[in-house]
Motif scaffolding. Structure first.
Motif, PDB file in Angstrom:
ATOM      1  N   ARG A  82      -9.481  -1.763   4.128  1.00  0.00           N
ATOM      2  CA  ARG A  82      -9.346  -0.310   3.996  1.00  0.00           C
ATOM      3  C   ARG A  82      -8.242   0.207   4.908  1.00  0.00           C
ATOM      4  NH1 ARG A  82     -10.103   3.583   0.571  1.00  0.00           N
ATOM      5  NH2 ARG A  82     -12.270   2.928   0.156  1.00  0.00           N
ATOM      6  N   ARG A  83      -8.198  -0.276   6.128  1.00  0.00           N
ATOM      7  CA  ARG A  83      -7.172   0.167   7.068  1.00  0.00           C
ATOM      8  C   ARG A  83      -5.777  -0.196   6.548  1.00  0.00           C
ATOM      9  NH1 ARG A  83      -8.389  -2.241  12.614  1.00  0.00           N
ATOM     10  NH2 ARG A  83      -9.792  -0.464  12.815  1.00  0.00           N
ATOM     11  N   ASP A  84      -5.622  -1.420   6.057  1.00  0.00           N
ATOM     12  CA  ASP A  84      -4.319  -1.842   5.533  1.00  0.00           C
ATOM     13  C   ASP A  84      -3.933  -1.067   4.288  1.00  0.00           C
ATOM     14  OD1 ASP A  84      -4.049  -3.674   7.553  1.00  0.00           O
ATOM     15  OD2 ASP A  84      -4.553  -5.427   6.334  1.00  0.00           O
ATOM     16  N   TYR A  85      -4.934  -0.799   3.428  1.00  0.00           N
ATOM     17  CA  TYR A  85      -4.643  -0.058   2.202  1.00  0.00           C
ATOM     18  C   TYR A  85      -4.215   1.369   2.536  1.00  0.00           C
ATOM     19  CZ  TYR A  85      -5.196   2.309  -2.261  1.00  0.00           C
ATOM     20  OH  TYR A  85      -4.970   3.066  -3.387  1.00  0.00           O
ATOM     21  N   ASP A  86      -4.965   2.022   3.404  1.00  0.00           N
ATOM     22  CA  ASP A  86      -4.647   3.402   3.768  1.00  0.00           C
ATOM     23  C   ASP A  86      -3.259   3.481   4.417  1.00  0.00           C
ATOM     24  OD1 ASP A  86      -7.062   4.250   2.807  1.00  0.00           O
ATOM     25  OD2 ASP A  86      -8.045   4.371   4.768  1.00  0.00           O
ATOM     26  N   ARG A  87      -2.926   2.468   5.205  1.00  0.00           N
ATOM     27  CA  ARG A  87      -1.603   2.434   5.799  1.00  0.00           C
ATOM     28  C   ARG A  87      -0.549   2.212   4.721  1.00  0.00           C
ATOM     29  NH1 ARG A  87       2.595  -0.505   7.071  1.00  0.00           N
ATOM     30  NH2 ARG A  87       3.595  -0.351   9.110  1.00  0.00           N
ATOM     31  N   GLY A  88      -0.789   1.243   3.846  1.00  0.00           N
ATOM     32  CA  GLY A  88       0.201   0.867   2.841  1.00  0.00           C
ATOM     33  C   GLY A  88       0.576   1.986   1.903  1.00  0.00           C
ATOM     34  N   VAL A  89      -0.400   2.764   1.475  1.00  0.00           N
ATOM     35  CA  VAL A  89      -0.103   3.811   0.494  1.00  0.00           C
ATOM     36  C   VAL A  89       0.669   4.969   1.114  1.00  0.00           C
ATOM     37  CG1 VAL A  89      -2.062   3.235  -0.979  1.00  0.00           C
ATOM     38  CG2 VAL A  89      -2.354   4.933   0.854  1.00  0.00           C
ATOM     39  N   LYS A  90       0.692   5.053   2.434  1.00  0.00           N
ATOM     40  CA  LYS A  90       1.453   6.117   3.089  1.00  0.00           C
ATOM     41  C   LYS A  90       2.934   5.772   3.237  1.00  0.00           C
ATOM     42  CE  LYS A  90      -2.435   7.856   5.874  1.00  0.00           C
ATOM     43  NZ  LYS A  90      -2.981   7.978   7.252  1.00  0.00           N
ATOM     44  N   VAL A  91       3.253   4.483   3.179  1.00  0.00           N
ATOM     45  CA  VAL A  91       4.628   4.036   3.403  1.00  0.00           C
ATOM     46  C   VAL A  91       5.274   3.721   2.055  1.00  0.00           C
ATOM     47  CG1 VAL A  91       6.107   2.325   4.501  1.00  0.00           C
ATOM     48  CG2 VAL A  91       4.017   3.097   5.651  1.00  0.00           C
ATOM     49  N   PRO A  92       6.337   4.393   1.679  1.00  0.00           N
ATOM     50  CA  PRO A  92       6.996   4.110   0.393  1.00  0.00           C
ATOM     51  C   PRO A  92       7.459   2.658   0.314  1.00  0.00           C
ATOM     52  CG  PRO A  92       7.850   6.137   1.365  1.00  0.00           C
ATOM     53  CD  PRO A  92       7.005   5.488   2.412  1.00  0.00           C
ATOM     54  N   ALA A  93       7.339   2.072  -0.874  1.00  0.00           N
ATOM     55  CA  ALA A  93       7.766   0.679  -1.066  1.00  0.00           C
ATOM     56  C   ALA A  93       9.228   0.503  -0.701  1.00  0.00           C
ATOM     57  CB  ALA A  93       7.512   0.257  -2.512  1.00  0.00           C
ATOM     58  N   ARG A  94      10.033   1.509  -1.027  1.00  0.00           N
ATOM     59  CA  ARG A  94      11.463   1.441  -0.710  1.00  0.00           C
ATOM     60  C   ARG A  94      11.689   1.284   0.787  1.00  0.00           C
ATOM     61  NH1 ARG A  94      13.451   5.014   2.753  1.00  0.00           N
ATOM     62  NH2 ARG A  94      12.099   6.523   1.741  1.00  0.00           N
ATOM     63  N   LEU A  95      10.926   2.048   1.596  1.00  0.00           N
ATOM     64  CA  LEU A  95      11.076   1.997   3.046  1.00  0.00           C
ATOM     65  C   LEU A  95      10.592   0.656   3.598  1.00  0.00           C
ATOM     66  CD1 LEU A  95      11.646   3.275   5.796  1.00  0.00           C
ATOM     67  CD2 LEU A  95       9.387   4.380   5.677  1.00  0.00           C
ATOM     68  N   SER A  96       9.496   0.172   3.078  1.00  0.00           N
ATOM     69  CA  SER A  96       8.955  -1.115   3.524  1.00  0.00           C
ATOM     70  C   SER A  96       9.941  -2.246   3.273  1.00  0.00           C
ATOM     71  CB  SER A  96       7.625  -1.387   2.804  1.00  0.00           C
ATOM     72  OG  SER A  96       7.045  -2.578   3.249  1.00  0.00           O
ATOM     73  N   ALA A  97      10.535  -2.283   2.092  1.00  0.00           N
ATOM     74  CA  ALA A  97      11.498  -3.332   1.755  1.00  0.00           C
ATOM     75  C   ALA A  97      12.761  -3.206   2.592  1.00  0.00           C
ATOM     76  CB  ALA A  97      11.838  -3.267   0.271  1.00  0.00           C
ATOM     77  N   GLU A  98      13.238  -1.982   2.784  1.00  0.00           N
ATOM     78  CA  GLU A  98      14.458  -1.786   3.559  1.00  0.00           C
ATOM     79  C   GLU A  98      14.264  -2.221   5.010  1.00  0.00           C
ATOM     80  OE1 GLU A  98      18.370  -0.834   4.603  1.00  0.00           O
ATOM     81  OE2 GLU A  98      17.380  -1.372   2.733  1.00  0.00           O
ATOM     82  N   LEU A  99      13.107  -1.940   5.582  1.00  0.00           N
ATOM     83  CA  LEU A  99      12.824  -2.390   6.938  1.00  0.00           C
ATOM     84  C   LEU A  99      12.812  -3.913   7.020  1.00  0.00           C
ATOM     85  CD1 LEU A  99      10.146   0.138   8.201  1.00  0.00           C
ATOM     86  CD2 LEU A  99      12.226  -0.509   9.428  1.00  0.00           C
ATOM     87  N   ALA A 100      12.207  -4.559   6.043  1.00  0.00           N
ATOM     88  CA  ALA A 100      12.169  -6.024   6.035  1.00  0.00           C
ATOM     89  C   ALA A 100      13.567  -6.605   5.929  1.00  0.00           C
ATOM     90  CB  ALA A 100      11.297  -6.519   4.883  1.00  0.00           C
ATOM     91  N   ARG A 101      14.391  -6.020   5.053  1.00  0.00           N
ATOM     92  CA  ARG A 101      15.757  -6.517   4.875  1.00  0.00           C
ATOM     93  C   ARG A 101      16.585  -6.302   6.136  1.00  0.00           C
ATOM     94  NH1 ARG A 101      20.747  -5.009   4.074  1.00  0.00           N
ATOM     95  NH2 ARG A 101      20.175  -2.813   4.349  1.00  0.00           N
TER      96      ARG A 101
END
Length: 489
Positions: A82-101
């Motif tokens: 639940r904690r990971d899901y609630d965190r994940g849905v707040k962060v746009p996929a675009r931002l998550s991928a850009e940070l990883a790259r």
């Protein structure tokens, strides 16, 4: 299958993919060809895109709504998901991928800037990372404190204000102890050349002595030592310096503390949310108690002295007592990872305060080097000589790990509490350490801390292990007693 069973089957696949992503990071630090950096950045971004999509899949929300916690393990799994899901849905996929790259690419930029002592070469990349982390923190905070939102990725439930209060209680006694110790004559530093291949041989022996299972791990070299993985694949790195074998040995022992935690988790939790260390503060408690309270103790130093004589012959230190004094020598220095126990946390507090200012916008990246140098000279009494000894020495900010640094000192606090409880539980501990027998200490830590993985919340893990609420007092008492005796205070 029940909703809970379906969710856990899905979660195991997600956890397995996350381990693959982690192996890419390990490879980048140890084996990857230098020219592969750009491609690796794309690979990391692709993996993060897949993981983000899985963690925020609408089915996860549905399973969470319908799943029933049949026992404490199931309840803990659901809490983490639940904690990971609630965190994940707040962060746009675009931002998550850009940070990883970007953080993958930034590692090379940081390493080259560090080698050239040129913060200006790294600053533009760091500025972009900071902007992305501010955006991520704002999304996670949902109107609350941005730094706290980032901190919770590493120490769930902690707040910067609570940590600042704890650290504020540490600082006066640490500063007073440092001033008293530095006013006394210091033992001479280790002098000579120590074959680096022999260092690695002894390093691997030390890893086994502290309980590291080499059939499920390996020891390699890296610029910045680290531990990676979980379950049946937990890898560590160390580094060598021909003039300073202690850097190698104690980096190894430190990383073995992290690795032993991961290897010691109940196998039933593997590839579930409980199958990883519960927080970086608890993780650091293991690495620091292995490295310092055990590895730098008087009885263990006596045993290590014999091992070093066997490996290197006469290396200029004539007795176990002199060796113990050299291992625990309090000395001026720039580098956090090489700092003695008395001054280590002062290095962390500097970073904690600066990164809070960076995330809040009170300090901009362009002014970071000057701010670092000014604060360092105020805290330690001498000027930074070059960027690699200052603002560029740590890898963390290139990886976007804002909120990570305070967990080092929190881990030291937890280690102080655990050592107090450990001495009560094993009265014969010193006799065991003098024989190079760590099994009593590491067995107690495995049973009381490591096997639980993520079953309990971080603070609860320490409180259950010790039988009392954690505080900074045991750490300060330990440091004052140890260095007071060493320096005749």
């Amino acid at each position: 299958m029940s909703a809970y069973d379906e969710l856990m089957a899905y979660q195991r696949e997600t956890a397995a993919l996350a381990e693959v992503a982690g192996r890419l990071s390990w490879d980048q630090e140890t084996m990857m060809p230098r020219g592969a950096a750009d491609q690796r950045g794309e690979e990391m971004a692709a993996m993060e895109t897949v993981l983000h999509a899985r963690r925020t899949d609408a089915r996860v929300a549905d399973w969470l709504d319908r799943a029933e916690a049949r026992n404490a393990v199931a309840a803990a799994n659901l809490r983490h998901i639940r904690r990971d899901y609630d965190r994940g849905v707040k962060v746009p996929a675009r931002l998550s991928a850009e940070l990883a790259r970007l953080t993958s690419l930034a590692h090379r930029v940081w390493a080259e800037a560090r080698a050239d002592d040129n913060f200006a070469a790294f600053a533009p990349t760091l500025k972009t990372i900071v902007a992305l982390k501010r955006e991520e923190g704002a999304a996670l905070a949902d109107g609350g404190d941005v730094y706290d939102a980032l901190l919770n990725d590493y120490e769930p439930g902690a707040t910067a204000s609570e940590l600042a209060t704890m650290f504020g209680a540490l600082r006066p006694r640490l500063v007073a102890l440092r001033e008293a110790v530095l006013g006394k004559p210091q033992p001479k530093a280790l002098n000579g050349h120590f074959d680096e291949q022999k260092q690695m041989q002894l390093s691997r022996m030390l890893a086994k002595t502290f309980g590291y299972d080499m059939s499920r791990g390996r020891v390699d070299k890296a610029v910045h030592p680290f531990s990676s993985g979980s379950g049946d694949d937990v890898r560590i790195t160390t580094r060598t310096n021909g003039l300073d074998p202690f850097n190698c040995f104690y980096s190894t022992i430190h990383e073995v503390g992290h690795a032993a935690y991961e290897q010691g988790i109940d196998p039933a939790y593997r590839l579930t949310p409980l199958g990883r260390g519960v927080s970086m503060g608890v993780h650091e408690s293991q690495s620091r108690i292995y490295e310092n309270q055990l590895g730098r103790s008087r009885p263990f130093c006596g045993w290590l002295f014999g091992q070093m004589k066997d490996a290197f012959g006469d290396f200029g230190i004539g007795s176990e007592h002199a060796f113990y004094a050299v291992v625990n020598r309090v000395h001026d220095g720039y580098i956090r990872t090489e700092a003695d126990e008395v001054q280590y946390n002062l290095h962390v507090l500097l970073r904690f305060d600066l990164e809070r200012q960076i995330i809040s916008g009170a300090l901009e990246v362009e002014d970071l080097e000057e701010a670092w140098n000014t604060r360092f000279e105020a805290d330690f009494g001498f000027a930074v000589d070059k960027a690699s000894d200052g603002v560029l020495q740590d890898v963390h900010w290139s990886g976007g790990l804002f909120g990570y640094f305070p967990t080092y000192t929190l881990g030291n606090v937890y280690a102080g509490c655990l050592m107090k409880a450990l001495r009560t539980a094993i009265p014969e501990l010193d006799a065991q350490l003098a024989e190079g027998d760590l099994s009593g200490a590491t067995g107690w830590l495995k049973a009381r801390v490591q096997r639980h993985g993520g079953l309990y919340e971080p603070r609860a893990v320490i409180e259950k292990a010790c039988g009392f609420a954690p505080s900074e007092a045991p750490l300060l008492d330990y440091l004052e007693a140890k260095f007071g005796a060493l320096y005749g205070l």
